[in-house]
Design an enzyme around this catalytic site. Structure first.
Site, PDB file in Angstrom:
ATOM      1  N   GLY A   1       2.821   2.615  10.792  1.00 47.85           N
ATOM      2  CA  GLY A   1       3.780   3.696  10.596  1.00 47.85           C
ATOM      3  C   GLY A   1       4.519   4.094  11.867  1.00 47.85           C
TER       4      GLY A   1
ATOM      5  N   HIS B   1      -9.401   1.542   5.298  1.00 45.59           N
ATOM      6  CA  HIS B   1      -8.095   1.721   5.949  1.00 45.59           C
ATOM      7  C   HIS B   1      -8.270   2.671   7.135  1.00 45.59           C
ATOM      8  CE1 HIS B   1      -3.944   2.817   6.656  1.00 45.59           C
ATOM      9  NE2 HIS B   1      -3.618   1.715   6.005  1.00 45.59           N
TER      10      HIS B   1
ATOM     11  N   ASN C   1       0.875  -1.181   0.000  1.00 46.22           N
ATOM     12  CA  ASN C   1       0.000   0.000   0.000  1.00 46.22           C
ATOM     13  C   ASN C   1       0.908   1.226   0.000  1.00 46.22           C
ATOM     14  OD1 ASN C   1      -1.790   2.056   0.478  1.00 46.22           O
ATOM     15  ND2 ASN C   1      -2.323   1.438   2.568  1.00 46.22           N
ATOM     16  N   TRP C   2       0.989   1.865  -1.155  1.00 50.45           N
ATOM     17  CA  TRP C   2       1.925   2.999  -1.276  1.00 50.45           C
ATOM     18  C   TRP C   2       1.405   4.272  -0.629  1.00 50.45           C
ATOM     19  CZ3 TRP C   2       3.797   2.791  -7.109  1.00 50.45           C
ATOM     20  CH2 TRP C   2       4.454   1.562  -7.321  1.00 50.45           C
ATOM     21  N   LYS C   3       0.134   4.278  -0.257  1.00 53.27           N
ATOM     22  CA  LYS C   3      -0.497   5.485   0.315  1.00 53.27           C
ATOM     23  C   LYS C   3      -0.254   6.667  -0.640  1.00 53.27           C
ATOM     24  CE  LYS C   3      -0.076   3.352   4.798  1.00 53.27           C
ATOM     25  NZ  LYS C   3       0.004   3.473   6.240  1.00 53.27           N
TER      26      LYS C   3
ATOM     27  N   SER D   1       3.753  -1.823  10.397  1.00 51.50           N
ATOM     28  CA  SER D   1       5.210  -1.922  10.581  1.00 51.50           C
ATOM     29  C   SER D   1       5.746  -3.322  10.275  1.00 51.50           C
ATOM     30  CB  SER D   1       5.614  -1.476  11.989  1.00 51.50           C
ATOM     31  OG  SER D   1       5.232  -0.120  12.191  1.00 51.50           O
TER      32      SER D   1
ATOM     33  N   GLY E   1       2.987  -0.994   4.276  1.00 50.64           N
ATOM     34  CA  GLY E   1       3.028   0.426   3.948  1.00 50.64           C
ATOM     35  C   GLY E   1       4.443   0.846   3.600  1.00 50.64           C
ATOM     36  N   GLY E   2       5.123   1.464   4.563  1.00 51.30           N
ATOM     37  CA  GLY E   2       6.457   2.030   4.345  1.00 51.30           C
ATOM     38  C   GLY E   2       7.429   1.121   3.611  1.00 51.30           C
TER      39      GLY E   2
ATOM     40  N   GLU F   1      -5.005  -4.510  10.875  1.00 53.04           N
ATOM     41  CA  GLU F   1      -3.975  -3.496  11.054  1.00 53.04           C
ATOM     42  C   GLU F   1      -4.238  -2.744  12.360  1.00 53.04           C
ATOM     43  OE1 GLU F   1      -2.158  -2.361   6.995  1.00 53.04           O
ATOM     44  OE2 GLU F   1      -3.906  -1.098   7.277  1.00 53.04           O
TER      45      GLU F   1
ATOM     46  N   GLU G   1      -6.599   5.083   8.075  1.00 50.79           N
ATOM     47  CA  GLU G   1      -6.409   6.499   7.731  1.00 50.79           C
ATOM     48  C   GLU G   1      -7.687   7.080   7.121  1.00 50.79           C
ATOM     49  OE1 GLU G   1      -2.816   5.792   5.493  1.00 50.79           O
ATOM     50  OE2 GLU G   1      -1.853   5.234   7.373  1.00 50.79           O
TER      51      GLU G   1
HETATM   52  P1  13P Z   1       3.285   0.610   7.669  1.00 52.10           P
HETATM   53  O1  13P Z   1       3.761  -0.698   7.088  1.00 52.10           O
HETATM   54  O2  13P Z   1       4.012   1.801   7.124  1.00 52.10           O
HETATM   55  O3  13P Z   1       3.198   0.569   9.146  1.00 52.10           O
HETATM   56  O4  13P Z   1       1.765   0.803   7.140  1.00 52.10           O
HETATM   57  C1  13P Z   1       0.874  -0.232   7.276  1.00 52.10           C
HETATM   58  C2  13P Z   1      -0.359   0.116   6.521  1.00 52.10           C
HETATM   59  O5  13P Z   1      -1.076   1.022   6.903  1.00 52.10           O
HETATM   60  C3  13P Z   1      -0.649  -0.639   5.303  1.00 52.10           C
HETATM   61  O6  13P Z   1      -1.936  -0.373   4.858  1.00 52.10           O
END
Ligand code: 13P
Length: 252
Positions: free
Chosen positions: A175, A100, A11-13, A214, A235-236, A169, A102
Site C-alpha cells: 500500500g 497477512h 485481496n480486496w481487504k 504495490s 491489493g489496491g 509481501e 495487517e
Molecule cells: P497493495 O497491492 O495495495 O500494496 O497490497 C498488497 C497486499 O497487501 C495484498 O495482500
C-alpha cells in the site's frame, strides 16, 4: 519442462459492500472471458466475508476462484464474531489468506496462531495463501531472510500437504507504492523456494510463490518474468477491474 503456471489473486481487504462486490464481479467476468489469457493462468478474488455468498453465486460458472481473507483457528463453538473453515467451504471458497501482515500487526496474530489456521484450512480442503514478509526495519538490519524463514518454518511446521500457496509481501511495499525491485523480490522468492523444496521435496518446486506489495500494471510483467515468482497477491489494483485484468495479462 512444464510451462510456468501462474496464480493471480485479488485481496480486496475491507473494501466493497455486497452490492458493490456483485456489480464489480459482473463487470469482471466478461472481461475475463474475453481477456485473451494464456494457458496455465489461474485467477482468484478474495472479497470480504459479507460478500462471499453473492460473489460465490456469480462465480459459479466462471473460471475465477473464490478466496477468503481470514478464518478462525477453531473448528466451531463459542467464538463470537469468527468464521470457520467449514462455513467457508460451504460457500465454495477454495483459498484463504492466512497471516497477512495487517493481521500480524494490527490484530497481533502470532506465528503459532497462523500455524493453527494453516492446519485447519488444509483439514477442510481450503488452500492457504500464507503471507510472509519483513518490515523495513528488519530489512535494514539485514534480517529479512531470517524473518521470512522463521515465519515459514513456524507456520508450516509438521505440514506435509503441499497444497499451500506462499505470498511474499515485504511490509514496506504494501500500500505504499514502493514495489520491491525485481532483484530483491526474486532473491527472496528463490530463498523461499529452497525452504519449500527442503520441506516438501519435489512438490516444493511446483508450489506457488506469489509476490505482493504495490504490484501494478506497470511493474507486474518484470516481476512475473522472474523464475521463482509465479503470481501476485494484489491489493489496491485488484479493486479496479481493468487494472486487475491488466496485471493478469502480464503473466505469460
Ligand atoms: P497493495 O497491492 O495495495 O500494496 O497490497 C498488497 C497486499 O497487501 C495484498 O495482500
Amino acid at each position: 519442462m512444464m510451462d510456468k503456471q501462474y496464480l493471480i489473486v485479488g485481496n480486496w481487504k475491507m473494501n466493497k459492500t455486497p452490492s458493490q462486490s456483485s456489480a464489480f464481479v459482473q463487470t469482471l467476468i466478461p472481461e475475463v472471458e474475453t481477456g485473451n489469457f494464456v494457458e496455465g493462468l489461474s485467477l482468484a478474488i478474495c472479497p470480504p466475508f459479507t460478500a462471499l455468498d453473492c460473489v460465490a453465486e456469480l462465480l459459479k460458472d466462471s473460471k475465477i476462484a473464490l478466496g477468503a481473507q481470514n478464518l478462525c483457528a477453531a473448528v466451531e463453538g463459542a467464538f463470537t464474531g469468527e468464521i470457520s473453515a467449514a462455513m467457508l467451504r460451504d460457500l465454495r471458497v477454495s483459498y484463504v489468506i492466512i497471516g497477512h501482515s495487517e493481521r500480524r500487526t494490527i490484530f497481533q496474530e502470532s506465528d503459532a496462531l497462523i500455524h493453527q489456521k494453516v492446519k485447519i484450512a488444509q483439514a477442510h480442503g481450503l488452500t492457504p495463501i500464507l503471507c510472509v514478509g519483513e518490515t523495513l526495519e528488519e530489512r535494514e538490519a539485514g534480517r529479512a531472510q531470517a524473518v521470512v524463514q522463521r515465519q515459514i518454518t513456524l507456520a508450516l511446521e509438521s505440514i506435509t500437504d503441499p497444497r499451500c500457496v506462499i505470498a511474499y509481501e515485504p511490509v514496506w511495499a504494501i500500500g505504499t507504492g514502493k514495489t520491491a525491485t525485481v532483484d530483491i523480490a526474486q532473491a527472496m522468492h528463490a530463498f523461499i523456494r529452497g525452504l519449500l523444496t527442503e520441506q516438501f521435496g519435489k512438490d516444493g518446486s511446483d508450489m506457488h510463490i506469489l509476490y505482493g506489495g504495490s504490484m501494478k500494471v506497470n511493474n507486474a510483467a518484470e516481476l512475473l518474468a522472474q523464475p521463482d515468482i509465479t503470481g501476485g497477491l494484489i491489493g489496491g489494483a485488484s479493486l479496479i477491474a481493468e487494472d486487475f485484468i491488466g496485471i493478469a495479462q502480464c503473466a505469460r
